[in-house]
Write a protein that holds these residues in place. Sequence first.
Motif, PDB file in Angstrom:
ATOM      1  N   GLN A 194     -22.569  41.658 -31.094  1.00  0.00           N
ATOM      2  CA  GLN A 194     -22.261  41.839 -29.669  1.00  0.00           C
ATOM      3  C   GLN A 194     -20.967  42.633 -29.553  1.00  0.00           C
ATOM      4  OE1 GLN A 194     -22.389  38.231 -27.274  1.00  0.00           O
ATOM      5  NE2 GLN A 194     -20.945  39.111 -25.807  1.00  0.00           N
ATOM      6  N   TRP A 195     -21.029  43.852 -29.105  1.00  0.00           N
ATOM      7  CA  TRP A 195     -19.896  44.762 -29.171  1.00  0.00           C
ATOM      8  C   TRP A 195     -18.841  44.499 -28.113  1.00  0.00           C
ATOM      9  CZ3 TRP A 195     -25.036  45.884 -28.668  1.00  0.00           C
ATOM     10  CH2 TRP A 195     -25.514  46.307 -27.429  1.00  0.00           C
ATOM     11  N   SER A 196     -19.152  43.699 -27.091  1.00  0.00           N
ATOM     12  CA  SER A 196     -18.164  43.303 -26.093  1.00  0.00           C
ATOM     13  C   SER A 196     -18.712  42.087 -25.361  1.00  0.00           C
ATOM     14  CB  SER A 196     -17.896  44.437 -25.093  1.00  0.00           C
ATOM     15  OG  SER A 196     -19.044  44.682 -24.298  1.00  0.00           O
ATOM     16  N   VAL A 197     -17.855  41.415 -24.603  1.00  0.00           N
ATOM     17  CA  VAL A 197     -18.338  40.300 -23.790  1.00  0.00           C
ATOM     18  C   VAL A 197     -19.342  40.808 -22.769  1.00  0.00           C
ATOM     19  CG1 VAL A 197     -17.672  38.525 -22.126  1.00  0.00           C
ATOM     20  CG2 VAL A 197     -16.261  38.920 -24.142  1.00  0.00           C
ATOM     21  N   ASP A 198     -19.040  41.970 -22.184  1.00  0.00           N
ATOM     22  CA  ASP A 198     -19.932  42.525 -21.168  1.00  0.00           C
ATOM     23  C   ASP A 198     -21.273  42.964 -21.741  1.00  0.00           C
ATOM     24  OD1 ASP A 198     -18.064  42.113 -19.207  1.00  0.00           O
ATOM     25  OD2 ASP A 198     -17.271  44.154 -19.252  1.00  0.00           O
ATOM     26  N   ALA A 199     -21.336  43.214 -23.053  1.00  0.00           N
ATOM     27  CA  ALA A 199     -22.607  43.634 -23.654  1.00  0.00           C
ATOM     28  C   ALA A 199     -23.693  42.589 -23.437  1.00  0.00           C
ATOM     29  CB  ALA A 199     -22.428  43.909 -25.138  1.00  0.00           C
ATOM     30  N   ALA A 200     -23.313  41.315 -23.450  1.00  0.00           N
ATOM     31  CA  ALA A 200     -24.298  40.262 -23.211  1.00  0.00           C
ATOM     32  C   ALA A 200     -24.875  40.389 -21.810  1.00  0.00           C
ATOM     33  CB  ALA A 200     -23.659  38.884 -23.410  1.00  0.00           C
ATOM     34  N   SER A 201     -24.027  40.686 -20.832  1.00  0.00           N
ATOM     35  CA  SER A 201     -24.507  40.870 -19.464  1.00  0.00           C
ATOM     36  C   SER A 201     -25.409  42.090 -19.363  1.00  0.00           C
ATOM     37  CB  SER A 201     -23.320  41.028 -18.514  1.00  0.00           C
ATOM     38  OG  SER A 201     -22.501  39.882 -18.521  1.00  0.00           O
ATOM     39  N   GLU A 202     -25.022  43.158 -20.051  1.00  0.00           N
ATOM     40  CA  GLU A 202     -25.779  44.408 -19.957  1.00  0.00           C
ATOM     41  C   GLU A 202     -27.170  44.259 -20.570  1.00  0.00           C
ATOM     42  OE1 GLU A 202     -23.176  46.994 -22.020  1.00  0.00           O
ATOM     43  OE2 GLU A 202     -21.588  46.864 -20.517  1.00  0.00           O
ATOM     44  N   VAL A 203     -27.234  43.702 -21.782  1.00  0.00           N
ATOM     45  CA  VAL A 203     -28.532  43.552 -22.432  1.00  0.00           C
ATOM     46  C   VAL A 203     -29.349  42.473 -21.715  1.00  0.00           C
ATOM     47  CG1 VAL A 203     -29.731  43.065 -24.592  1.00  0.00           C
ATOM     48  CG2 VAL A 203     -27.585  44.356 -24.620  1.00  0.00           C
ATOM     49  N   GLY A 204     -28.676  41.407 -21.274  1.00  0.00           N
ATOM     50  CA  GLY A 204     -29.380  40.373 -20.515  1.00  0.00           C
ATOM     51  C   GLY A 204     -30.008  40.927 -19.246  1.00  0.00           C
ATOM     52  N   ALA A 205     -29.294  41.797 -18.548  1.00  0.00           N
ATOM     53  CA  ALA A 205     -29.843  42.410 -17.336  1.00  0.00           C
ATOM     54  C   ALA A 205     -31.030  43.302 -17.677  1.00  0.00           C
ATOM     55  CB  ALA A 205     -28.758  43.211 -16.617  1.00  0.00           C
ATOM     56  N   PRO A 221     -20.050  35.469 -20.590  1.00  0.00           N
ATOM     57  CA  PRO A 221     -20.194  36.659 -19.749  1.00  0.00           C
ATOM     58  C   PRO A 221     -20.308  36.335 -18.270  1.00  0.00           C
ATOM     59  CG  PRO A 221     -22.243  36.187 -20.906  1.00  0.00           C
ATOM     60  CD  PRO A 221     -21.208  35.271 -21.482  1.00  0.00           C
ATOM     61  N   GLY A 222     -20.626  35.068 -17.946  1.00  0.00           N
ATOM     62  CA  GLY A 222     -20.710  34.672 -16.545  1.00  0.00           C
ATOM     63  C   GLY A 222     -21.968  35.118 -15.854  1.00  0.00           C
ATOM     64  N   THR A 223     -22.930  35.618 -16.631  1.00  0.00           N
ATOM     65  CA  THR A 223     -24.157  36.153 -16.057  1.00  0.00           C
ATOM     66  C   THR A 223     -25.365  35.477 -16.695  1.00  0.00           C
ATOM     67  OG1 THR A 223     -24.063  37.934 -17.690  1.00  0.00           O
ATOM     68  CG2 THR A 223     -23.170  38.397 -15.492  1.00  0.00           C
ATOM     69  N   GLY A 224     -26.545  35.900 -16.276  1.00  0.00           N
ATOM     70  CA  GLY A 224     -27.769  35.316 -16.794  1.00  0.00           C
ATOM     71  C   GLY A 224     -28.114  34.022 -16.088  1.00  0.00           C
ATOM     72  N   ASP A 225     -29.087  33.325 -16.628  1.00  0.00           N
ATOM     73  CA  ASP A 225     -29.567  32.083 -16.025  1.00  0.00           C
ATOM     74  C   ASP A 225     -28.944  30.841 -16.638  1.00  0.00           C
ATOM     75  OD1 ASP A 225     -31.582  33.270 -14.273  1.00  0.00           O
ATOM     76  OD2 ASP A 225     -32.660  33.771 -16.117  1.00  0.00           O
ATOM     77  N   ILE A 226     -28.227  30.985 -17.775  1.00  0.00           N
ATOM     78  CA  ILE A 226     -27.861  29.817 -18.578  1.00  0.00           C
ATOM     79  C   ILE A 226     -26.410  29.881 -19.032  1.00  0.00           C
ATOM     80  CG2 ILE A 226     -28.406  28.531 -20.690  1.00  0.00           C
ATOM     81  CD1 ILE A 226     -30.672  28.468 -18.652  1.00  0.00           C
ATOM     82  N   ILE A 227     -25.737  28.724 -18.990  1.00  0.00           N
ATOM     83  CA  ILE A 227     -24.468  28.499 -19.694  1.00  0.00           C
ATOM     84  C   ILE A 227     -24.814  27.762 -20.977  1.00  0.00           C
ATOM     85  CG2 ILE A 227     -22.247  27.303 -19.642  1.00  0.00           C
ATOM     86  CD1 ILE A 227     -22.447  27.464 -16.543  1.00  0.00           C
ATOM     87  N   ASP A 228     -24.327  28.252 -22.116  1.00  0.00           N
ATOM     88  CA  ASP A 228     -24.776  27.746 -23.418  1.00  0.00           C
ATOM     89  C   ASP A 228     -23.576  27.596 -24.341  1.00  0.00           C
ATOM     90  OD1 ASP A 228     -25.595  27.810 -26.172  1.00  0.00           O
ATOM     91  OD2 ASP A 228     -27.520  28.667 -25.618  1.00  0.00           O
ATOM     92  N   TRP A 229     -23.332  26.361 -24.774  1.00  0.00           N
ATOM     93  CA  TRP A 229     -22.274  26.093 -25.752  1.00  0.00           C
ATOM     94  C   TRP A 229     -22.890  25.596 -27.055  1.00  0.00           C
ATOM     95  CZ3 TRP A 229     -18.270  22.572 -22.710  1.00  0.00           C
ATOM     96  CH2 TRP A 229     -17.682  23.317 -21.691  1.00  0.00           C
ATOM     97  N   HIS A 230     -22.191  25.862 -28.155  1.00  0.00           N
ATOM     98  CA  HIS A 230     -22.538  25.288 -29.449  1.00  0.00           C
ATOM     99  C   HIS A 230     -21.425  24.328 -29.871  1.00  0.00           C
ATOM    100  CE1 HIS A 230     -25.164  28.998 -30.751  1.00  0.00           C
ATOM    101  NE2 HIS A 230     -25.559  28.448 -29.614  1.00  0.00           N
ATOM    102  N   GLN A 231     -21.815  23.210 -30.474  1.00  0.00           N
ATOM    103  CA  GLN A 231     -20.825  22.299 -31.025  1.00  0.00           C
ATOM    104  C   GLN A 231     -21.432  21.485 -32.155  1.00  0.00           C
ATOM    105  OE1 GLN A 231     -19.184  19.397 -28.348  1.00  0.00           O
ATOM    106  NE2 GLN A 231     -17.875  18.491 -29.909  1.00  0.00           N
ATOM    107  N   TYR A 232     -20.848  21.597 -33.326  1.00  0.00           N
ATOM    108  CA  TYR A 232     -21.266  20.787 -34.472  1.00  0.00           C
ATOM    109  C   TYR A 232     -20.211  19.725 -34.751  1.00  0.00           C
ATOM    110  CZ  TYR A 232     -24.941  24.147 -35.397  1.00  0.00           C
ATOM    111  OH  TYR A 232     -26.063  24.933 -35.292  1.00  0.00           O
TER     112      TYR A 232
END
Length: 820
Positions: free
Chosen positions: A439-450, A476-487
């Motif tokens: 993921q080349w930037s935080v905004d890249a997730a929004s761009e590809v998600g869109a 990114p604050g976008t998309g349908d989901i907030i997703d965290w990982h925790q082990y």
Amino acid sequence: MSLPAVSAQADGGGTWSGLTPPLSTPWTAEVSPTNALPDYPRPQLARPSADAPTWTNLNGLWQYQPTDGYSPISFGSDLSGQILVPYPAESALSGVQKHSDYMIYRRTVDVPKNYTSGGKHLRINFGAVNYDATVYVNGAQVARHLGGYDSFSADITSALRSGGSQEIVVAVHSPVDSATVPVGKQRLNPGGIFYTASSGIWQTVWLEPVQPVSIASFTATPDVDTGSFAIAATYNGDAGGAKLSVDVFDGSKKVASATGAAGGPMSLSIRKPHLWSPDDPFLYTFKASLTVRGTTDKVESYAGLREIAVEKVAGKQRITLNHKATFLLGTLDQGFWPDGIYTAPTDDALKFDIQKTKDLGFNTIRKHIKVEPARWYYWADKLGIMVWQDSPALPTGRNGSLTTGDKANFRAETSRMVDQLKNSTSVIGWIPFNEGWGQWSVDAASEVGAQVKAQDPSRLVNDRSGSNCCDTPGDPGTGDIIDWHQYQGPALPAPDAKRASIDGEHGGLTLPVEGHSWPGADVNPYGAVKDSAALTAGYVANTQVLRDQGAPYGLSGSIYTQITDVEGEQNGFFTYDRQVEKVDEAAVRAINLETIAAGTKTPPTPPAGTPGLAGVGSWTLDETAGGVAADSAGSADLTVSGGATWVPGRKGGALQLDGSTGFAASAEPVLTTTDRNYSVSAWVRFDQVGGAFQTVVGEDGDAASAFFLQYSGADKRLAFSFVNARALASGITVEPNRWYHLVGVRDITSSTLSIYVDGARAGQVAVLGNGEAATGPLTVGRGKFDGKPVDYLDGTVDEVRVFDRALSADEVAALYAAQS
């Protein structure tokens, strides 16, 4: 579903070629050159029907030879070795068990005369080839395809000889992670959480006769609100003027039909719709005919009528299936096999992991950075499991050096994945990025998600799984989901005004099983357990947090790592060879079903708590000597130890801590932290601030503090925290030798942690809960993490107070004013 009987050959580790895989599955010995994945490979588009498809399977022994990548191909000549297609070259089942960057496949085939009679065309189909494949028929190039995960097809009619055998040659370049292309978890030098590569042909190859103009793809997009399907198709050849007719069947009963121009809009309404769900995975059958210029091409497909969405339920955004709040409880499924690596040895094996996921009580699978063969999705559709589908990731560690071409290629491969799987009912959501890998930037997730959402608005898009870690971190604050990982987790992020929330990865409890572990496997990144009983108990305890603190309060799903061990990772419910189930299936199923059910419940209203500002525990710390700090509001006196000393405070006395050993603690928990609100206040003066964490007040859980009122050295800010979430005070530069009044407020109703500094709210974070419940003492001057005391306070603390409710902003201001 029970494990199949294991033959003596599988026990001995042998394969058809005599090569020995590192581990043998129950299906290893079933594979031979005469039955290499004989099942029809594309149930979603069978021609002319699913019961009687017309096709020629090209799986089996091919000639094979590694090459240098630049020497000319010698057509018509035998190659030096052989390989069993479609098993990747690195696998034991292939008969090669070795990687080559460049390789050539060759075989001859006799084409049945009726395949080309009457003007029919012949196509060759490849399920997947890793990575750059050039296909020749009788020396003529008929196709070149780049991409390791999507299918491709070519019309080879013009390259056919008029009679006799036809020569097929496939030249492959498989750079794996030596190039910046999507590779998922494949590595040339595997280790840790990365695994053996799968090069060359790794899915079924077959021939198929078609009409000169034929249906290339068929999608039936469901609409639950109208009880209808929107039909879309693409075509091979010129479909101008063609008519498309579609009939829909419920079993043998026709329930809808329509005819229209090929390429035009088409919708079919079902009078009494039967919805698809994991509990009732009902599928309609579609029969489509394309008629053009005197020829008719017929195909059969299927689809389920279901809707996946994010909707407000009980005041919070939740994932809904068919408009009902549904908790998506899933496993991480990486799709690796010790004998076939990327390729399951048999269709029964491919089905096995899905069936066992269902048997264990899950309703969801996260298909982790791999795209499976079409039959995998067929079994998911038919057995009834919801699927989060990841895009295969670019290699890690290169985010800052990705070229424009690298990014464009990733986008293109993601787009082809979506197109290929759009008719899979089980796929309910797309995940373009995992933990920022590639993921080349935080905004890249929004761009590809869109991009993905525009391509397929009928499904959810989780722009980035694991926004709280690891490469290019950030939501990114976008998309349908907030997703965290925790082990080990679980993570409990709260939904926001537009997005539902899930735990995208957690768990990972490790249990090696002697005789069933990958050679040299020693990876234990998330925590070991001693035996099956401990693994089962650990999983149940972990999932109880989801049941009690997540699902009722608005969490919409979770993904546990993982269904099977994979090479160095030994944290599966099953061993990597699928020979041993490591948990008590009944106990796992019971807690899973309880957790899914909890997702439909309205959250309980927390107790009102004790009114006023006296608190349920209050320690003025005005003692000037002795080893006890009295509780003036309750009976939880604190024992002072570790060299903590009494000093003058703001008013009266205070407790001086040395940053290494000194603290004070109650004998028992003072606050209940799992199903109710609470607040914690204290005055603190730091002797020094820097990069270390310092806990002002906490309360011990089994492994970590249930909360921390603290100075966060990582952020150099004041905070009120859980292990997995921090409310950070903004706009305040923390200085030594200055008194601060800190108040941490946990409000379970609003799903927030808030930090107040000197009477004003300075920061807040949304979180549903904390997997660490208070089971031990209230502590002043230290915290607990990873089972050990940590984060000792270097400074002075005064006027500690705790409340069994969430203080309002006005009450915090009043408390500050009263104590000032």
